[in-house]
Motif scaffolding. Structure first.
Motif: not given
Ligand code: F6R
Length: 617
Positions: A275-280, A433-434, A438-439, A442-445
């Motif tokens: 998952a993205p860290e702030p800034g990465s 977009y990140a 991520a969305d 999350a849905r695949l999970q």
């Protein structure tokens, strides 16, 4: 296809070999045999038919020896008879061989041997003759050297396993374009065509590379290249155990594997995403990647190459890659690829999909593309398999061992793997977009939980199977992500129940296939809610108007409307993403095929004429 196992250094070597052959049964075979080598005789017992024929024959003449080799044969050259079953012994009775693959030049090799009687119609027997001849010419006969002298004469693909009277506790093996595993544990040497045969004895194994030859004895294993220089095989530890390769209370492996799909998908998705860290930026991970991400960013075309069920997974992959990564994708039957002139260059990415990683057509197609400097990404289930080793990058589907010939959990995890690669390519090309990635992740999970709900339909599906089990011809129709599933549904039904089934893009019906529809025809329609749902409803009405019975697969959002037009509607949960829909909608079709086949009394796990791993062209 053919299975091989050899054991040296155990008093009950033949029992161990028969147990290993039993574990290899899933590969598909039509005869089986063993040879026991006690230093006095090579005693061969071989029978056409199932292993029970062999074990029945062995009960009448138990073989005691500390070394031996065994084989299950899937007939290519010569009918599946006792005499064509392996092992084959050369006329002097000194060397026996078992072989997986095809010796393409066997006829000229036979001719070169002069006036010699052959005891079988196989291509393999000639290899025993050639090695026997070499041994005769040697002052100090040595099986390993004799085999190395013969190998350059052979054309084709092989994994070969030899035993000779001169040195009874040494087994010699050679590999070229057909898999061969060696192992040594507790003073016993082993070889086999796949790890399933050895998993009861050890999980630490080594896969020989093409051109390697090995001498296996109770003292250890020596591997060399074709010239005799010491060589390193690919060593690895198998990440599953005996339990995973057993039926665990299910009537068939196929049913067990269908029910393992929620876990298999969960495992395939595990640890793929940081998952993205702030800034990465977030990162998606493959298992192995030896391709520069910058090169992937410059890819302008993708070929997906695979066979059978894996090809259908690739068709879903195409939709995902084009949709998310914006790259044009061609999906092609691997066996056709290298016999035309595909336009391939370093900017073409080849995605080769194979459960086993040993399908010779897929391996050959991938290597044809690599010769033209195209990078190859493999989606593979078997860790350390040939395709996985030769590819530039691998995404493993962590489905665990798939034993039933009909592929189920490998398929759904291949789709998940293809979706991940679609997202991955979108990531390296900066197309998403990140937050979008991520969305979707999350849905695949949510797929495993949705799969659990689909499996709850098993009782209803069994009743449907009762109703339709004698339907001679079934047509499957679908559009977009439903089309690969229609094709997979038709393949599953024909391969295990031997009933005729075909799949068509629903929009193609009016261009010909609808002529086949008459009162009583059965049409299975893939009609989940989504952007092609309304079109599917029209196509369903067209076949219904001509007298077909329609079994529709809908989702929570489409069922109400479908009920007006179909004879029966199976309602699946809404997929967490339209492109994940195939992972859910294939499951009822797997179950329909399973139940139809069992109700018809067919051998579900080992359907006639089929092999699990197709190691010949
Ligand atoms: C069908 C089936 C086959 C395989 C095909 C490719 O149920 O299992 O169609 O999908 O032989 O095999 P792999 O994936 O091992 O390359």
């Amino acid at each position: 296809m053919c299975g091989i196992i050899g054991i040296t250094g155990r008093d009950d070597a033949i029992d161990g070999i028969v147990a290993g052959l039993k574990r290899l049964e899933y590969r598909g075979y039509d005869s089986a045999g063993v040879v026991a080598n006690d230093g006095r005789d090579l005693r061969v017992v071989k029978r056409a038919g199932k292993l029970e024929q062999l074990t029945g024959a062995l009960a009448g003449q138990p073989l005691a020896s500390r070394a031996g080799i065994g084989h299950t044969r899937w007939a290519t050259h010569g009918a599946p008879t006792d005499r064509n079953a392996h092992p084959h012994v050369e006329p002097a009775g000194r060397v026996a061989v078992v072989h997986n693959g095809i010796i393409e030049n066997y006829q000229s090799l036979k001719a070169g041997l002069g006036d010699v009687r052959f005891a079988s119609d196989t291509d393999s027997e000639v290899v025993a003759h050639l090695v026997g001849r070499e041994l005769e010419t040697m002052d100090a006969p040595d099986l390993f050297d004799a085999v190395r002298r013969v190998l350059p004469q052979l054309r084709g693909a092989y994994s070969l396993c030899f035993t000779a009277l001169d040195d009874p506790e040494t087994i010699v093996v050679a590999k070229y374009e057909a898999p061969l595993i060696v192992a040594h544990a507790d003073g016993v040497g082993y070889c086999a065509s796949d790890v399933t045969a050895l998993i009861a004895y050890t999980r630490d194994v080594a896969a020989l590379r093409d051109g390697q030859v090995a001498r296996i004895s109770p003292d250890g294993i020596e591997v060399t290249d074709a010239e005799g220089a010491l060589a390193e095989p690919h060593r690895y530890t198998v990440n599953w155990d005996l339990d995973a390769a057993e039926k665990q209370g299910y009537d068939h492996f196929m049913l067990k594997e269908i029910f393992e799909q929620p876990q298999a998908v969960l495992d395939t998705l595990l640890d793929r995403y940081t998952a993205p860290e702030p800034g990465s930026s977030p990162r998606l991970h493959l298992d192995e990647l030896r391709i520069d991400e910058l090169d992937l960013a410059r890819i302008d075309k993708v070929f997906v190459l695979a066979c059978g069920t894996s090809l259908h997974a690739g068709m879903v992959g195409k939709l995902a890659i084009e949709h998310w990564a914006g790259i044009p994708v061609d999906v092609e039957v691997a066996s056709e690829f290298r016999y035309r002139d595909p336009i391939v260059d370093p900017h073409t990415l080849v995605i080769a999909i194979s459960q086993s990683g040993e399908t010779v057509d897929t391996i050959a197609a991938a290597s044809h593309a690599r010769d033209q400097r195209a990078p190859v990404l493999a989606i593979c289930n078997v860790v350390g398999s040939t395709l996985a080793r030769e590819a530039d990058g691998v995404l493993y589907t962590h489905a665990g061992p798939e034993v039933a010939v009909a592929s189920t959990k490998a398929f759904t995890t291949q789709i998940v793997g293809s979706l991940l690669i679609g997202l991955y390519l979108a990531q390296v090309r900066g197309r998403m977009y990140a937050t979008e990635t991520a969305d979707i992740i999350a849905r695949l999970q949510q797929i495993p939980t949705a799969l659990e709900r689909v499996l709850e339909l098993d009782g209803e599906i069994r009743e449907l199977a009762e109703r339709y089990k004698d339907t001679d011809y079934t047509m499957f129709i679908g559009r977009h992500a439903g089309l690969p599933i229609a094709m997979e549904g038709a393949l599953k039904l024909k391969e295990i129940s031997y009933l005729h089934a075909e799949a068509f893009p629903a929009g193609e019906m009016k261009h010909g296939p609808i002529a086949l529809i008459e009162p009583g025809s059965l049409v299975v329609a893939l009609a989940s809610a989504g952007h092609v749902f309304a079109k599917m409803v029209s196509n369903i009405q067209e076949v219904r108007a001509r007298g077909a019975s329609v079994l529709a697969l809908g989702t929570d959002g489409s069922t109400a409307e479908l009920k007006e037009h179909a004879d029966h509607v199976l309602t699946l949960p809404e997929a967490p993403h339209e492109l994940a829909g195939p992972v859910l909608s294939v499951v009822p079709l797997q179950l329909v095929s399973y139940h139809v086949a069992t109700l018809r009394g067919e051998d579900v796990d080992q359907p006639r004429n089929l092999a699990k791993t197709v190691t010949v062209e």
